[in-house]
Scaffold this motif. Structure first.
Motif, short mmCIF file in Angstrom:
data_model
loop_
_atom_site.label_atom_id
_atom_site.label_comp_id
_atom_site.label_asym_id
_atom_site.label_seq_id
_atom_site.Cartn_x
_atom_site.Cartn_y
_atom_site.Cartn_z
N LEU A 46 -37.02 119.01 -23.82
CA LEU A 46 -36.55 117.97 -25.03
C LEU A 46 -34.87 118.16 -25.33
O LEU A 46 -34.31 117.49 -25.47
N ASN A 47 -34.60 119.51 -25.44
CA ASN A 47 -33.29 119.83 -25.49
C ASN A 47 -32.22 119.36 -24.48
O ASN A 47 -31.34 118.92 -24.51
N MET A 48 -32.95 119.56 -23.10
CA MET A 48 -32.05 118.89 -22.07
C MET A 48 -31.91 117.61 -22.14
O MET A 48 -30.92 117.09 -21.62
N PHE A 179 -39.66 123.21 -14.11
CA PHE A 179 -39.90 122.00 -14.57
C PHE A 179 -39.41 121.16 -15.64
O PHE A 179 -38.76 120.20 -15.39
N PRO A 180 -39.05 121.80 -16.71
CA PRO A 180 -38.07 121.06 -17.99
C PRO A 180 -36.71 120.90 -17.37
O PRO A 180 -36.24 119.63 -17.80
N GLY A 202 -33.07 126.19 -13.15
CA GLY A 202 -34.37 126.64 -13.73
C GLY A 202 -35.16 127.77 -13.22
O GLY A 202 -35.76 128.76 -13.68
N GLN A 203 -34.79 127.96 -11.68
CA GLN A 203 -35.27 129.17 -11.20
C GLN A 203 -34.94 130.45 -11.49
O GLN A 203 -35.45 131.44 -11.82
#
Length: 284
Positions: A46-48, A179-180, A202-203
């Motif tokens: 959501l923040n992204m 995923f996000p 993300g990784q």
């Protein structure tokens, strides 16, 4: 952040209040879902979205809820006697201790499958929904979290090299934290190249998060963790702390988090005020 958590939890509770779901299954799933998790993965998503300039909608909270459903399902299964065999999670009895082993298995199954039903009904363009389904399955199944879990179990009692440890956690922890980033980029209409940049970030954050978890396993109390500390040592797992030592693991965490923030700053059209404070909370 509390408002976001409330919105996510409202979606989760609404889903499991559907009349056709057997009440004891709904009780078991909601018991673990509402046990007080930090909601790190859905809040990051959501923040992204906000960092990319999007105003949050009901559809976004529904996507966020799917991440938490799968994460919670994995915790239920991780705690089973055949896996990590733990009695507590998030400061409460684990699902199989609260109910029974069969119910816990089925509650985990539900939390792995129900997200795709929820995701298929979100009010987003069909092509985006298909891509989100693909990415969530990639992150959570045999290409991601589940694969990482079986490799982690295979490594118990063995002295793994750092590259092997990282390979496990890129799958087990990294994919679900990736995923996000990817999902927010897809919804925000980012290019293929930008999506791949987000995937790499993300990784890297996923690895940092695992290093952090390994450190907490040997430094935090039950009250701080909400689960039994020292389990990795008892189960002879190859962790970052076991390989690098406590100070080495702390240095690794600091390095990874610095790289994450640096690579985020290299993205275009992103308001880092929505991301940096949240990521900094993951530092020790």
């Amino acid at each position: 952040m509390n408002t976001k958590i409330e919105e996510i939890e409202a979606v989760l509770q609404k889903f499991y209040q559907l009349n056709q779901i057997p009440s004891h299954l709904a009780d078991a799933t909601t018991y673990s879902l509402m046990a007080g998790g930090k909601r790190i993965r859905p809040i990051l998503f959501l923040n992204m979205l906000e960092a990319f300039g999007l105003q949050l909608s009901e559809a976004h909270f529904e996507v966020a809820a799917t991440i938490e459903m799968i994460h919670t399902g994995s915790l239920i299964h991780d705690d089973l006697p055949a896996m990590d065999n733990d009695d507590y999670r998030r400061g409460k009895l684990t699902n199989h201790k609260k109910f029974d082993e069969a119910t816990a298995i089925l509650a985990g199954d539900a939390l792995f499958l129900d997200p795709y039903y929820l995701l298929s009904n979100v009010a987003l363009p069909a092509e985006i929904v298909v891509l989100l389904v693909k990415e969530l399955a990639f992150a959570s199944g045999s290409n991601g979290m589940v694969a990482g879990q079986i490799l982690d179990m295979d490594g118990e009692g063995k002295s793994l090299q750092l590259a092997q440890i990282e390979a496990i956690h890129r799958l087990k922890t990294g994919r679900m934290l990736t995923f996000p980033f990817v999902a927010s980029g897809l919804i925000a209409g980012k290019s293929v190249q930008e999506i791949e940049q987000l995937r790499k970030i993300g990784q890297k954050l996923g690895l940092a998060f695992q290093v952090r978890d390994d450190i907490l396993d040997v430094t935090a109390t039950f009250e701080e963790m909400g689960k039994t500390p020292g389990k990795d040592l008892l189960e002879e797992k190859s962790t970052y702390v076991a390989f690098l030592g406590l100070e080495g693991a702390k240095n690794q965490l600091s390095q990874l988090m610095s790289e994450v923030k640096s690579e985020l700053s290299g993205l275009t059209n992103i308001n880092l005020d929505y991301i940096y404070p949240f990521i900094e909370k993951l530092e020790l």
